[in-house]
Scaffold this motif. Sequence first.
Motif, short mmCIF file in Angstrom:
data_model
loop_
_atom_site.label_atom_id
_atom_site.label_comp_id
_atom_site.label_asym_id
_atom_site.label_seq_id
_atom_site.Cartn_x
_atom_site.Cartn_y
_atom_site.Cartn_z
N ASN A 393 0.83 -1.40 -0.05
CA ASN A 393 -0.01 -0.06 0.07
C ASN A 393 0.80 1.21 0.04
OD1 ASN A 393 0.89 0.36 2.74
ND2 ASN A 393 -0.82 -1.10 3.39
N GLU A 394 0.23 2.34 0.12
CA GLU A 394 1.06 3.51 0.08
C GLU A 394 2.15 3.86 1.14
OE1 GLU A 394 -1.71 6.68 -0.13
OE2 GLU A 394 -2.04 6.40 -2.16
N VAL A 395 1.88 3.20 2.19
CA VAL A 395 2.59 3.11 3.51
C VAL A 395 3.67 2.20 3.26
CG1 VAL A 395 2.87 2.98 6.05
CG2 VAL A 395 0.79 3.89 5.01
N GLY A 445 6.51 15.97 5.75
CA GLY A 445 5.81 14.73 5.44
C GLY A 445 4.41 15.15 5.94
N ILE A 446 3.82 15.83 6.89
CA ILE A 446 2.43 16.03 7.02
C ILE A 446 2.09 16.82 5.96
CG2 ILE A 446 0.91 17.05 8.67
CD1 ILE A 446 1.94 14.43 9.74
N TYR A 447 2.80 17.68 5.62
CA TYR A 447 2.25 18.50 4.39
C TYR A 447 1.99 17.75 3.01
CZ TYR A 447 2.32 21.88 0.58
OH TYR A 447 2.11 22.71 -0.64
N LEU A 448 2.93 16.93 2.89
CA LEU A 448 2.87 16.13 1.76
C LEU A 448 1.34 14.99 1.87
CD1 LEU A 448 6.56 14.92 1.25
CD2 LEU A 448 5.02 16.57 -0.08
N ILE A 449 1.25 14.64 3.12
CA ILE A 449 0.15 13.82 3.20
C ILE A 449 -1.18 14.12 2.87
CG2 ILE A 449 -1.19 12.39 4.94
CD1 ILE A 449 1.50 11.48 6.20
N ASP A 460 4.54 21.66 -11.68
CA ASP A 460 5.87 22.09 -11.46
C ASP A 460 6.15 22.21 -10.13
OD1 ASP A 460 3.68 23.87 -10.83
OD2 ASP A 460 4.74 25.75 -11.55
N SER A 461 5.53 21.59 -9.06
CA SER A 461 5.74 21.59 -7.67
C SER A 461 7.00 20.76 -7.41
CB SER A 461 4.64 21.24 -6.87
OG SER A 461 4.94 21.12 -5.47
N MET A 462 7.92 21.40 -6.73
CA MET A 462 9.22 20.51 -6.28
C MET A 462 8.66 19.32 -5.30
SD MET A 462 11.33 22.86 -3.42
CE MET A 462 10.50 23.24 -1.79
N PHE A 463 7.96 19.38 -4.71
CA PHE A 463 7.22 18.28 -3.76
C PHE A 463 6.58 17.11 -4.62
CE2 PHE A 463 7.08 22.05 -1.15
CZ PHE A 463 7.89 21.56 -0.12
N ASN A 464 6.24 17.13 -5.72
CA ASN A 464 5.84 16.01 -6.27
C ASN A 464 6.48 14.71 -6.36
OD1 ASN A 464 3.61 17.69 -7.27
ND2 ASN A 464 3.98 17.90 -9.32
N LEU A 465 7.81 14.78 -6.36
CA LEU A 465 8.63 13.57 -6.47
C LEU A 465 8.68 13.02 -5.14
CD1 LEU A 465 11.57 14.78 -8.90
CD2 LEU A 465 9.52 13.28 -9.49
N MET A 466 8.24 13.84 -4.13
CA MET A 466 8.44 13.21 -2.83
C MET A 466 6.97 12.61 -2.34
SD MET A 466 10.28 16.36 -1.14
CE MET A 466 10.30 15.79 0.79
N ILE A 467 5.82 12.95 -3.30
CA ILE A 467 4.72 12.47 -2.45
C ILE A 467 4.79 10.88 -2.43
CG2 ILE A 467 2.34 12.06 -3.49
CD1 ILE A 467 2.25 14.95 -4.56
N LEU A 472 7.25 7.76 4.46
CA LEU A 472 8.62 7.42 4.93
C LEU A 472 9.33 8.94 5.68
CD1 LEU A 472 11.38 6.20 4.85
CD2 LEU A 472 11.77 6.83 2.56
N VAL A 473 9.32 9.93 4.88
CA VAL A 473 9.73 11.42 5.49
C VAL A 473 9.02 11.70 6.68
CG1 VAL A 473 9.36 13.64 4.98
CG2 VAL A 473 9.80 12.24 2.92
N VAL A 474 7.80 11.22 6.89
CA VAL A 474 6.98 11.62 8.24
C VAL A 474 7.65 10.87 9.60
CG1 VAL A 474 4.86 10.98 9.57
CG2 VAL A 474 4.61 12.41 7.35
N LEU A 475 7.97 9.54 9.00
CA LEU A 475 8.67 8.70 10.22
C LEU A 475 10.05 9.04 10.55
CD1 LEU A 475 7.43 5.04 9.39
CD2 LEU A 475 6.66 6.51 11.16
N MET A 476 10.81 9.42 9.17
CA MET A 476 12.31 10.00 9.39
C MET A 476 12.23 11.19 10.34
SD MET A 476 13.31 9.41 5.47
CE MET A 476 14.55 10.67 5.58
N GLY A 477 11.48 12.31 10.02
CA GLY A 477 11.17 13.31 11.01
C GLY A 477 10.80 13.06 12.20
#
Length: 850
Positions: A393-395, A445-449, A460-467, A472-477
């Motif tokens: 899944n996504e997680v 990470g919360i913002y991406l979720i 053109d958003s730089m966050f698209n590749l992180m979606i 993973l970003v949330v848990l790392m933070g």
Amino acid sequence: MSFFRSKKMRYYSLVIPRESAWVVMNELARLGQLHFVDYDPQLPMINRPFANYVKRCDDSLFKLNCLELLLKEFKKDLNYCENVEGLLDHFQEVQYNRMKPGHTYFDELESEIDQKKIQIQEQSANLHNLLDRVNVITEQQLVLENAKEILGQSMFQQQTPHNANEYQQLKFGQLIGVIDKEEEVRFKRIIFRVTKGNAWVQIKDLNNEQIDNSMRKSFHLNQNNTSQPRCLFVIVYPGAEESSSIRMKLMKVCDSFNRQRIEYPNSIDQLQKRMIDLTQQLQEAKNLIEMTKKQLEQSLDDLVLQKQGCNCSYFEYMRLYVLKEKYLYVNLNYLTMRGSIFTGYFWLPEGLEVMVEEKLRNAMQNNRDHYPTGQIQEIKPQSITPPTYFNLNEVTMPFQEIVNTYGVPRYQEVNPGLFTIITFPFLFGVMFADIAHGFMLFLCGIYLIFWKKQLLKQTDSMFNLMIPFRYLVVLMGFFAFYNGIIYNDYLSISLNLFGSCYSPENQEWKRESKDCVYPFGVDPVWQASGSSLNFMNSYKMKLSVILGVIHMLFGILMKGVNTLYFKNYVDFFCEFIPQLLFMICTFGWMDFIIIVKWLNSYQNNTDPSIIETMINQVLKPFDKPVNPVFPNNPELQLQITQILTLIAVICIPWMLLPKPLILGGKSDKNKVAMSDSQYQPLVLEKQVSDFDDDNNQQFHNDLQNAANHKSFTEQNHEEHDSGEIWVHQMIETIEFVLGGISNTASYLRLWALSLAHGQLAEVFYDMCLADKLDTGGILGGFLGGYFYIVFALLTFGVLMTMDVMECFLHALRLHWVEFQNKFYKADGYLFNGYSYKKLLNDNLKSSNSK
């Protein structure tokens, strides 16, 4: 648990008649759970039965790509499909309402795509030809106007010298035209050499790029003009006769530059008439451009509009359908054709047999000719490793991708991805430990979720590749924030959250009570002490070793779980047990010493050196320790170390000798061949149509012929001699023993990266903010604001980008090398389900990313 181990697979044979092959494959693709096995991977695709269909699909996709370029050129926005399941249902509904065989719908779409491509490209070519014609006409107007300014009125009159008795009547000729701007110098040089300096040359820029773009702008067309800048040239030479040698030479030179040469009128009347004629031609060309552009945009709008019942543009509808057809025929080529039937093999997750049979029944109902749809039968594969399949899944997807990048898990072995969900962000957090930096990463990470849908619309958003990696970003933070609280590190400043156990007295820190312990994390008083760096370094270094040994011991335990699951008792007793004992008796004992030293208080500088204790355990096995770990009890420590050292030494030959001796003593296994009994009639009589007896009889005959052939999937067991076994086991033993030392040392990167992160944060704070906070007044306010901006930029550029990537890569290495090599074989291959839904979703992602 399908994420701890991959799903169990069953191997099936599939037999379908040729007449219903398309219908069956179309229905099975909606299920999306079959992994087809290529009957001959070495056979080129061009030699397969449906290679022509695949080529036709590729040709149609190429034509659609050409049309897509025109859609982008005219800024037509496509509506992409948001519901793949709904689109697939629409495909099925359209095919059913046609009252024709389903596979013929592609023929109609192919013809329609071809017609639209020819029509639209012809209109586009006409439009570009008209634009080129307008450019030529406009350029001629500019040439005549500028040439008139350069030559003047006197060029139309015959010029005579003052003394006609001494000189013959003279007359000058002229040549005008256009050359590229970059050829200007070379053109002048050649004219000078040809005429020996007897010709006058004048060159003037035309600014054709600006004129071309302004013309395109007036028609609302793409203004990206790539034409080269051009210049007007005017040559005046003596002698106006048509047959003069100098004129002939100049004409050859001008024509060699491959640009147009314009005949200059001989009178003002002819010039004016020529200008009027060019103006009329220009207006006619503009009218034709407007008409052609309108027709072209109407044709393009037909591709952009949504048809009734379809949730995307018609262009996207056609593109996805062609992709679906190509995908079907590619997988159909994995089957082998014998007579009038197709036979193939596929892997299926356990428990889905009923769903496959239901799809076969649906295929028979959707088949208007009521051909039998065939049957499946489970068989035992011979020396074929099943594919690895996890329900992601996504997680869990980003963590499994981390594992798969190193290597796909072997079928049914323990999946490191399950543990990576916690261990990877935790080890990252140990290295990136900071309350502020971790919290900022957590907020990212919360913002991406929560803003995922809005970000997907912004290409053109730089966050698209992180979606895809937002969890993973949330848990790392989170773990960076958590470890930052343990280290009590907030931008290199300690926070006094719970009240310190020390108080200042006579320029010294005095402990309030012997039983006082800071509730959580490190007491902030250590930041003010002179031994802060030594204390934190010692603490982080020892903590890194403890975490590393625990991590590696867990990996060895997973090896034992694997050996028990696969009933490989030789590896369990000859590898797992000695490896576990060796690790516990060496580095596990070292961790135990660290913890005991933390829990005890040593007087008069009698605290033991851990490194010295470990070295003396090997070099001085019979000497009592001078500074024992157990206070006042060196005999107990000596007995324990002697026992642990003896066990560790015994484990080395235990890992090396028994396994090769056992395997070498076994006789070679007999080769197992597949029994012909697995080939049985696979079609149920109740699925056979009653009114098509001839076809059914032919189908049974072809099926019986296929049963007499051997399976393409038969493989022989790979044999190894005893020498290879000995060499392999020796390498495994040496790698484990030496790797135990190097891998443990490798976990010190947890300490090193944490130290580097903290020291960088401290340097940025001291140089940018610490001294500026004491400066008062207006100047102090300006300096504080300026250096705060510098501090923020440095923090983001170095700590929040470079350091995040550095800690990420080091955490990756600790999992791939130090942890996974204890039990992970990584020699499997992924389950590739035959699924329309997955195919279309992947293509939608690639389309949206363009």
